[in-house]
Every structure is written in structure tokens, then in C-alpha cells.
Write an enzyme that holds these catalytic residues in place. Structure first.
Site, PDB file in Angstrom:
ATOM      1  N   HIS A 105      52.760  20.694  55.028  1.00  0.00           N
ATOM      2  CA  HIS A 105      52.797  21.102  53.617  1.00  0.00           C
ATOM      3  C   HIS A 105      52.181  20.090  52.657  1.00  0.00           C
ATOM      4  CE1 HIS A 105      56.108  18.245  53.398  1.00  0.00           C
ATOM      5  NE2 HIS A 105      55.987  18.285  52.085  1.00  0.00           N
ATOM      6  N   ARG A 106      51.809  18.934  53.147  1.00  0.00           N
ATOM      7  CA  ARG A 106      51.411  17.896  52.187  1.00  0.00           C
ATOM      8  C   ARG A 106      50.057  18.198  51.552  1.00  0.00           C
ATOM      9  NH1 ARG A 106      54.624  13.220  53.024  1.00  0.00           N
ATOM     10  NH2 ARG A 106      53.175  12.090  51.725  1.00  0.00           N
TER      11      ARG A 106
END
Ligand code: UD1
Length: 378
Positions: free
Chosen positions: A199-200
Site C-alpha cells: 500500500h505504500r
């Protein structure tokens, strides 16, 4: 009164242990900024962990970093002006952590930073900017591990530094006995499988790199399940990737905390860019591959529990890294997960807050004894 302020998924989880521990010192006013608002990232966690709703929900929502941080700053300022808490407790390194800490420090309220002292090499990464600034503003730095403690004592000799361990371990220990089977979370899912989350921003902002990681996962011998954070879902949709399968990789919507832990516990290995999952895998004895060039949780790498794969290199190096982790840790052989305390961080933090606010004589390690803080703490 103490203010406990947070706003993202992992912070709601940690607040579930901090809130009752701090409540033993007096009234706690819980403020959820609303940085995360989707059911799976917010309300579901309150339900699963039996946490009372926050006293205030600031409905900050999504936006650019500047917009989000500015909104958190101004909305929190209003809350703090009204409440005049004795101290403001913030967690981790998100925009909520920074916005709240800045609002508190500008009002000369003592800031307690939980999960202080972690560092990455990339000084301009959003989380790195946030945590460095919050460390600099805090009166009390509660660190999760020895390296963070040493660093904080060097960088901030005027602040109180207490090594409390990681509050995420407290929460995990509390729920470990009630985790479901993987198949109860994802129908038909049987071990051996890999559990993945990505998700980064470093990944979601680079669609071709993200797609490369997904293809590399889908090409692995073992089947994988990826629980997709809304930001990742948006990035995939923007680049036309809407399928729920990529090779042997299955994409499922974001799951709750208990489901995520159940999927980690049943996995042969975890592939992630989340700091939370790196430690959860470490505590649950599941080998991890982290899709980043570095990690703040370097003790997991030192133990051999975790191995780094820079995202751009994933197509070439992910298969070998996963295989190496599986070979290194055959069933029954595990590391000792003792780098981040014993799972009693919340009460250690409450104890440290109590000491910070106690009206005793000055000690060199007590920044709270500075007159401005004493006055504001009133
Ligand atoms: C934030 C933290 C990150 C942390 C993560 C935990 C910052 C800078 N980053 O990242 O350190 O690891 O939380 O999950 O604070 N979105 C939704 N629904 C939501 C929340 C977000 O759809 O409930 C989408 C929106 O498109 C939003 C995007 O996700 O723009 C990013 O959300 P944001 O809160 O800015 O950052 P995270 O990636 O969640």
C-alpha cells in the site's frame, strides 16, 4: 485529562490497548482524526477490538499531504484549546501523528510520542518527515526497541526516553487465541499459501513497478492472496488493472485486523510493504519478504525473519527471496521474537506518562519539568 489522538488503521489498533491503560491515570479523551474512514480501515477495527467510539471524530478524510495535515492541525487545535489536556499522546508516523503533535506543541502541551525513534534512510519519505518532526516536539519518547532508544537519547537528550516495547504486540497477544482459519477468511484458501499486502506510496505512485510486483507474485509456485488497501485499489484501477486474479495471485478487498492476523498466521510466508505486517509475521513466527529497499524494523532482518526486495527489482529477485525464506525456516524452526518488548507496552507507556506529569523535582531526563509545559499542563 489526557488526549489520545490517532487516525489510521494501525493507530486505531494500537489505541485499543493504549486507551484502557491510560484511563488508569484519569480521564482520556479519544480523538480520531478520520484520516482513514472506510469501514474496513476504521469502524470494523473498533468493533473487532471492542473499543468504545472516539469522543470526537474529526472527519478529516483524504487529500494531498498538505491539505490533510493542515486540516488535522487546525481541527485538533480547536479540540485542544477547548479541552486543555495535561498531555497529548500520538502514535507512529502518519499525517495524523504530525498534525496533532504540531497543534499540541504550538499550544505548549506536552507531546507523548508512542513508537518514537524509528528511522529510514529516505529523509523525504512522508512517514520519515513526520516521525522526525514529532520526535523533535515530544516531551516523552516511548520507544519500541533498543536501537530507537539509543538514537533518541543521542538526538534528544532533553526529552524523557523510555523503552516501552511495541504496543502492537500487546494487541496481538490479546487476540491471538481467537484467530479464525484461513479458509474462514478466504473461502477455499488452504495452506501452503503466501499472504501479501502492498500500500505504500513508493509503490502505488509507480504503476509499472506495482504491476511488476503483482506479476512476480502471480508467477510464484505457491498461490498468493493480496488484501488490497483502497489506495492500491485506486492505483490499480487507474492503470487498468481491475482483475481479481493475476496468475496464481488472488486479489481480495482490504480485510479487518483479525482476518489479517488469521491470514498471516496460516501463511507459509508474508510479502508486504507494511511495517505492521512485518512485526506481526515476526511475532507469529511466519517468515517475511518486505518489498522495500529498507525497513525501520531492522531487527526483523537481523533475526533472519525478514528479507528486503527493492520494488523495482521484484520481477527478478522476489522468487529467490521467497524461496530463501521458506528454505531457511522449515516448520518448527523459528527465531525468538524478543526485539520489541514483551507485549506489555501500553502499561509501560501509561507508567511513563504518569512519571512525566508527576509534580516532582526536576531530573535531567524530564523535559516536562520545563516551566512552559508545567503551566500548560495546569
Ligand atoms: C497512511 C499513512 C501510512 C500508514 C497507513 C496505514 C501517512 C502519510 N501515511 O497511509 O504511514 O502506513 O496509513 O494504513 O499518513 N483511502 C480510502 N479510504 C480510507 C483511507 C484512504 O479510500 O479510509 C484512500 C484514498 O484514496 C487516499 C489514499 O487511500 O487518498 C491514501 O490514504 P492516506 O491516509 O493518505 O494514506 P495511506 O496510504 O492510507
Amino acid at each position: 485529562m489526557l488526549a489520545l489522538c490517532y487516525g489510521t488503521r494501525p493507530q486505531v489498533i494500537k489505541a485499543s490497548a493504549l486507551r484502557p491503560a491510560l484511563a488508569r491515570l484519569g480521564r482520556v479523551h479519544a480523538v480520531d482524526t478520520g484520516q482513514h474512514y472506510d469501514h474496513a480501515l476504521n469502524a470494523l477495527l473498533y468493533e473487532q477490538l471492542g473499543v468504545a467510539p472516539p469522543d470526537e471524530f474529526l472527519e478529516v478524510g483524504s487529500g494531498s499531504h498538505a491539505e490533510q495535515t493542515a486540516l488535522i492541525l487546525t481541527r485538533t487545535e480547536g479540540v485542544l484549546a477547548r479541552l486543555q489536556p495535561r498531555a497529548v499522546v500520538v502514535i507512529g508516523d502518519t499525517n495524523s501523528t504530525l498534525g496533532v503533535a504540531l497543534a499540541a506543541a504550538k499550544r505548549r502541551l506536552p507531546v507523548v510520542h508512542v513508537e518514537a525513534g524509528l528511522r529510514a534512510r529516505d529523509r523525504l519519505m512522508a512517514e520519515e518527515l513526520n516521525r522526525r518532526m514529532v520526535d523533535a516536539m515530544a516531551s516523552l519518547l516511548c520507544t519500541p526497541c533498543a536501537a530507537a532508544t539509543t538514537r533518541m537519547r543521542q538526538e534528544h537528550p532533553g526529552a524523557a526516553v523510555v523503552e516501552t516495547g511495541d504496543v502492537a504486540f500487546d494487541v496481538l497477544r490479546g487476540v491471538r487465541g481467537r484467530l479464525a482459519s484461513p479458509a474462514a477468511v478466504v473461502p477455499g484458501l488452504e495452506p501452503p499459501y503466501l499472504f501479501a499486502t502492498l500500500h505504500r506510496a513508493e509503490l502505488t505512485d509507480r504503476p509499472e513497478v506495482l504491476a511488476g510486483v503483482l506479476r512476480a507474485l502471480g508467477d510464484l509456485e505457491l498461490p498468493s492472496v493480496l488484501a488490497v488497501h483502497p489506495r492500491t485499489r485506486a492505483a490499480l484501477a487507474a492503470s487498468g488493472l481491475t482483475a481479481d486474479r493475476v496468475g496464481r495471485l488472488r486479489l481480495i478487498p482490504a480485510v479487518g485486523y483479525l482476518e489479517s492476523l488469521a491470514l498471516v498466521q496460516g501463511a507459509a510466508a508474508v510479502v508486504t510493504d507494511s511495517g505492521g505486517l512485518q512485526r506481526e509475521a515476526y511475532w507469529l513466527g511466519v517468515p517475511c519478504v518486505t518489498v522495500r529497499g529498507e525497513t525501520e524494523w531492522e531487527e526483523t532482518v537481523a533475526a533472519g525473519a525478514n528479507r528486503l526486495v527493492p520494488p523495482a527489482q521484484a520481477p527478478e529477485t522476489l522468487p529467490a527471496a521467497v524461496t530463501a525464506q521458506l528454505d531457511r525456516w522449515p516448520a518448527g524452526r523459528r527465531w525468538t521474537p524478543d526485539a520489541y518488548g514483551t507485549g506489555q507496552a501500553a502499561s509501560a507507556i501509561a507508567h511513563a506518562v504518569d512519571a512525566l506529569l508527576a509534580p516532582t523535582t526536576d531530573t535531567p531526563s524530564r523535559r516536562a519539568a520545563e516551566p512552559s509545559h508545567r503551566q500548560a499542563a495546569g
